[in-house]
Design a protein around this motif. Structure first.
Motif, short mmCIF file in Angstrom:
data_model
loop_
_atom_site.label_atom_id
_atom_site.label_comp_id
_atom_site.label_asym_id
_atom_site.label_seq_id
_atom_site.Cartn_x
_atom_site.Cartn_y
_atom_site.Cartn_z
N SER A 4 43.63 42.24 33.58
CA SER A 4 42.42 42.09 32.78
C SER A 4 41.17 42.35 33.58
CB SER A 4 42.36 40.68 32.17
OG SER A 4 42.17 39.71 33.20
N GLY A 5 41.23 42.29 34.92
CA GLY A 5 40.06 42.53 35.75
C GLY A 5 39.11 41.35 35.80
N ARG A 6 39.42 40.28 35.14
CA ARG A 6 38.56 39.09 35.13
C ARG A 6 38.94 38.16 36.28
NH1 ARG A 6 38.89 37.59 28.75
NH2 ARG A 6 38.13 39.59 27.99
N GLN A 7 37.97 37.41 36.74
CA GLN A 7 38.20 36.39 37.77
C GLN A 7 38.87 35.19 37.11
OE1 GLN A 7 37.62 36.99 40.91
NE2 GLN A 7 38.22 35.00 41.68
N LEU A 8 39.98 34.75 37.65
CA LEU A 8 40.69 33.60 37.09
C LEU A 8 40.11 32.31 37.63
CD1 LEU A 8 44.38 34.82 37.38
CD2 LEU A 8 43.02 34.65 35.31
N PRO A 9 40.19 31.25 36.85
CA PRO A 9 39.77 29.93 37.35
C PRO A 9 40.62 29.52 38.56
CG PRO A 9 40.04 29.88 34.97
CD PRO A 9 40.60 31.19 35.45
N ALA A 13 47.05 31.65 37.92
CA ALA A 13 47.69 32.86 38.42
C ALA A 13 47.88 33.82 37.25
CB ALA A 13 49.04 32.52 39.04
N SER A 14 47.83 35.09 37.54
CA SER A 14 48.08 36.07 36.50
C SER A 14 49.56 36.45 36.52
CB SER A 14 47.21 37.31 36.70
OG SER A 14 47.57 37.97 37.88
N CYS A 15 50.04 36.94 35.38
CA CYS A 15 51.43 37.38 35.29
C CYS A 15 51.56 38.32 34.11
CB CYS A 15 52.38 36.19 35.14
SG CYS A 15 52.21 35.30 33.59
N ASN A 16 52.68 38.96 34.01
CA ASN A 16 53.00 39.76 32.83
C ASN A 16 53.59 38.84 31.77
OD1 ASN A 16 52.30 42.34 33.90
ND2 ASN A 16 54.17 42.25 35.13
N LEU A 17 53.40 39.21 30.52
CA LEU A 17 53.95 38.42 29.43
C LEU A 17 55.46 38.25 29.60
CD1 LEU A 17 53.54 36.95 26.75
CD2 LEU A 17 53.75 39.18 25.60
#
Length: 130
Positions: A4-9, A13-17
């Motif tokens: 998404s290119g957004r900064q996460l809180p 953590a980011s992941c794939n669905l």
């Protein structure tokens, strides 16, 4: 989700669905196989019409249980329905199953279900997708 290119809180953590849920496609059946009334040997079938802000259980089609080829094609509480075909306005529309109004139900070919794993709360995933 990732990409998404957004900064996460912090502590997120980011992941794939696919890391936190399974996608299950709906069943296909001929238009002559459906019934508007419940009868012996038929199972409730949710379709795009049923994917509203909440699952719309009043307008069900009933199809022979033989069209359900795998147990994962039966809907469960906390599954997320997603419209995968139809009009531009409906594709991607989601609804969360919070309860089963009928004893057993499946999904038609124009919707899929996203089944969250134990790694994520289905309600959170629903809100992200909505």
């Amino acid at each position: 989700m990732s990409g998404s290119g957004r900064q996460l809180p912090p502590r997120w953590a980011s992941c794939n669905l696919s890391d936190v849920a399974d996608l299950v496609r709906g069943i296909a059946f001929s238009s002559t196989a459906k019934s508007l009334t419940q009868a012996e040997g038929l199972i409730a079938c949710l379709r795009t019409t049923n994917v509203q802000e909440q699952v719309e259980w009043e307008d069900l089609w009933w199809v022979p249980q033989a069209f359900v080829k795998r147990p994962d094609q039966l809907v469960k509480p906390w599954d997320i329905l997603i419209s995968v075909a139809n009009s531009y306005a409906l594709v991607g529309k989601v609804a969360l199953i919070t309860e089963l109004v009928t004893r057993r139900a499946t999904i038609g070919a124009f919707i899929a279900l996203i089944r969250p794993s134990e790694l994520i709360d289905g309600r959170f995933l629903y809100y992200v997708l909505a």
